[in-house]
Design an enzyme around this catalytic site. Structure first.
Site, mmCIF file in Angstrom:
data_model
loop_
_atom_site.group_PDB
_atom_site.id
_atom_site.type_symbol
_atom_site.label_atom_id
_atom_site.label_comp_id
_atom_site.label_asym_id
_atom_site.label_seq_id
_atom_site.Cartn_x
_atom_site.Cartn_y
_atom_site.Cartn_z
ATOM 1 N N GLU A 156 -31.141 14.589 -42.114
ATOM 2 C CA GLU A 156 -31.103 13.278 -41.256
ATOM 3 C C GLU A 156 -30.265 12.277 -41.150
ATOM 4 O O GLU A 156 -31.124 11.185 -41.123
ATOM 5 C CB GLU A 156 -31.983 13.751 -39.595
ATOM 6 C CG GLU A 156 -33.019 14.568 -38.926
ATOM 7 C CD GLU A 156 -34.293 14.505 -38.856
ATOM 8 O OE1 GLU A 156 -34.366 13.594 -38.293
ATOM 9 O OE2 GLU A 156 -34.533 15.908 -38.725
ATOM 10 N N HIS B 237 -32.218 22.864 -33.263
ATOM 11 C CA HIS B 237 -33.282 22.605 -31.741
ATOM 12 C C HIS B 237 -32.313 22.331 -30.801
ATOM 13 O O HIS B 237 -31.167 21.957 -30.576
ATOM 14 C CB HIS B 237 -33.744 21.192 -32.419
ATOM 15 C CG HIS B 237 -34.823 20.966 -33.763
ATOM 16 N ND1 HIS B 237 -35.739 21.481 -33.347
ATOM 17 C CD2 HIS B 237 -34.529 20.849 -34.483
ATOM 18 C CE1 HIS B 237 -37.078 21.290 -34.249
ATOM 19 N NE2 HIS B 237 -35.705 20.271 -34.773
ATOM 20 N N GLU C 175 -35.409 24.941 -38.986
ATOM 21 C CA GLU C 175 -36.121 24.589 -37.561
ATOM 22 C C GLU C 175 -35.420 25.338 -36.264
ATOM 23 O O GLU C 175 -35.600 24.127 -34.669
ATOM 24 C CB GLU C 175 -36.250 22.905 -36.727
ATOM 25 C CG GLU C 175 -36.019 22.029 -38.724
ATOM 26 C CD GLU C 175 -36.495 21.003 -38.954
ATOM 27 O OE1 GLU C 175 -36.245 20.943 -37.569
ATOM 28 O OE2 GLU C 175 -36.207 19.969 -40.513
ATOM 29 N N ASP D 167 -35.894 26.501 -32.666
ATOM 30 C CA ASP D 167 -36.241 26.118 -31.041
ATOM 31 C C ASP D 167 -35.510 26.276 -30.272
ATOM 32 O O ASP D 167 -34.428 25.474 -30.180
ATOM 33 C CB ASP D 167 -37.610 25.444 -30.750
ATOM 34 C CG ASP D 167 -37.096 23.955 -31.494
ATOM 35 O OD1 ASP D 167 -36.775 22.875 -31.395
ATOM 36 O OD2 ASP D 167 -38.268 23.246 -31.342
HETATM 37 O O1 9MR Z 1 -43.099 19.449 -36.006
HETATM 38 C C1 9MR Z 1 -43.098 17.593 -36.683
HETATM 39 C C2 9MR Z 1 -43.898 16.623 -35.952
HETATM 40 O O2 9MR Z 1 -45.184 17.594 -35.964
HETATM 41 C C3 9MR Z 1 -44.224 15.450 -36.588
HETATM 42 O O3 9MR Z 1 -44.985 14.687 -35.665
HETATM 43 C C4 9MR Z 1 -42.552 14.376 -36.038
HETATM 44 C C5 9MR Z 1 -42.440 13.450 -36.652
HETATM 45 O O4 9MR Z 1 -41.332 13.138 -37.214
HETATM 46 O O5 9MR Z 1 -41.406 15.962 -37.446
HETATM 47 C C6 9MR Z 1 -41.951 17.142 -36.670
HETATM 48 O O6 9MR Z 1 -40.637 17.890 -37.127
HETATM 49 C C7 9MR Z 1 -38.984 17.420 -37.497
HETATM 50 C C8 9MR Z 1 -39.252 17.754 -38.838
HETATM 51 O O7 9MR Z 1 -39.587 17.462 -40.251
HETATM 52 C C9 9MR Z 1 -37.656 17.210 -39.085
HETATM 53 N N1 9MR Z 1 -36.526 17.211 -37.823
HETATM 54 C C10 9MR Z 1 -36.783 17.512 -36.795
HETATM 55 C C11 9MR Z 1 -38.521 17.518 -36.425
HETATM 56 C C12 9MR Z 1 -39.195 18.331 -35.310
HETATM 57 O O8 9MR Z 1 -39.081 16.307 -35.402
#
Ligand code: 9MR
Length: 388
Positions: free
Chosen positions: A172, A255, A285, A287
């Site tokens: 990102e 997403h 990822e 969803d």
């Molecule tokens: O699913 C993850 C969540 O449990 C954490 O709190 C969060 C913190 O930033 O990150 C989420 O996973 C992310 C992933 O690592 C990178 N892309 C976006 C995902 C959803 O936020």
């Protein structure tokens, strides 16, 4: 979709009812063999066409919640640590590395014939507080920050050497604007410059030359409507490759939200463009969220969302299936009650394949059908594991 009675043997039975779940011990799950997965599971169907299908695993639930654990074991042949390989989890105190939870996931994956996507080495989020504090109060200089990052990448990739299939090296880094660009205000870019992305890939490659190294981001296969972010990422990754930087793949997170438009064919074309430039691609990822009645029950408030949610999952899977170099399709979170969505998007949820009671939803069935069809060449991919 309900599992047929015929399939309710061994570990598959845990998915059926809460009453059954209580009776199944986690040790039974831990010792389950991947050779007994149901033949209509996502992983069994994906195996036939050389695709890996995965999920993001929450280590607070794996080997704790039997239903959750059974689904991870039986439905997926790749896993991604949702949080436990992120820097704040690995090094909460400077110099004290904690690989315990991540090692437990790797062990689970090995026991269940699953490959691991390592996630993620360099991101602006979930960095340890000792690091951000030191940078902001000036006790860590930019030169030291660079060395600390190099050490982190080297330590982590070395620890898991030979055990990680794909690493999300950089996560990102681009703006959500049109045109899009590497975000000059990103934590890493603002302190170390854009060259740090190439260096991160070089350091990861030096520590494990056999791991596939990915750039990972969201909205980089046209989901922003303008294709601006896809164009910017494409420009960067092709330039890195031209410079000889060891980058193997591009991960599109996937997403989605039913309130926005989405084009599966544009996603397919964007994935194919990365592939044509010599990259493996992955949906990392996936969803699809929508508005729901409340965060406990997560019933969509718009009846049309019941159609849009599985449709967008199906379109993402078809985009991946149409691109021969698409090597994995990972869903972000196992069921709606452990999804990250309700905690971040007020009023939204219903984002995964399983409802809050761990019952498979229409999207699950649609992915089964997509994977089964792919074994017969639909859309136009026939069991080819050449790229793995
Ligand atoms: O699913 C993850 C969540 O449990 C954490 O709190 C969060 C913190 O930033 O990150 C989420 O996973 C992310 C992933 O690592 C990178 N892309 C976006 C995902 C959803 O936020």
């Amino acid at each position: 979709m309900q599992l047929s009675r015929r399939k309710l043997t061994g570990i598959a039975a845990v998915a059926v009812s809460a009453a059954t779940v209580v009776a199944v011990s986690t040790s039974a799950i831990a010792s389950s063999s991947h050779s007994r997965v149901p033949s209509d599971s996502l992983r069994a169907l994906a195996s036939k066409i050389g695709l890996r299908v995965g999920n993001a695993v929450n280590m607070d639930l794996l080997n704790v919640n039997a239903t959750y654990t059974g689904i991870v074991a039986n439905q997926f042949n790749t896993v991604t640590p949702e949080n436990v390989m992120k820097w704040d989890a690995i090094e909460p105190t400077q110099g004290q590395l904690n690989f315990g939870p991540a090692d437990a996931l790797v062990k689970f994956a090995q026991q269940h014939g699953q490959l691991v996507r390592g996630h993620t080495l360099m991101w602006h989020n979930q960095i340890p507080s000792w690091l951000t504090t030191g940078v902001s109060n000036g006790t860590i200089t930019n030169a030291q920050l660079r060395n600390i990052l190099k050490q982190h990448i080297t330590d982590e990739v070395t620890h898991f050497k030979g055990k990680i299939w794909q690493w999300d090296v950089a996560n990102e880094f681009f703006t959500d604007s049109n045109p899009s660009m590497i975000n000059p205000n990103d934590f890493w870019i603002s302190h170390l410059g854009t060259g740090i992305i190439a260096d991160a890939f070089r350091w990861a490659h030096a520590a494990d030359p056999h791991a596939l190294l990915f750039y990972n981001d969201y909205n980089i296969a046209g989901e922003d409507g303008s294709n601006a972010k896809a164009d910017a990422v494409y420009a960067m990754v092709t330039q890195l490759k031209k410079q000889g930087v060891p980058i193997d793949g591009v991960g599109d997170q996937g997403h989605l939200d039913t309130q926005y438009g989405f084009s599966g064919t544009r996603m397919r074309d964007d994935l194919q463009r990365y592939a044509n430039a010599g990259f493996r691609v992955a949906i990392t990822e996936a969803d699809v969220r929508t508005f729901v009645n409340n965060s406990t029950d997560q019933v969509p408030t718009d009846n049309l969302a019941l159609f849009a949610q599985p449709y967008e999952f199906d379109q993402m899977m078809k985009a991946c299936l149409a691109v021969r170099q698409c090597i994995s399709f990972t869903i972000w979170d196992v069921n709606d009650s452990n999804s990250w969505v309700p905690g971040v998007f007020a009023g939204e949820g219903y984002a995964t394949l399983y409802d809050v009671n761990y019952q498979p939803k229409q999207a699950y069935t649609d992915l089964q059908v997509d994977l089964a069809g792919a074994a017969f060449g639909a859309p136009h991919r026939v069991g080819d594991s050449h790229f793995h």
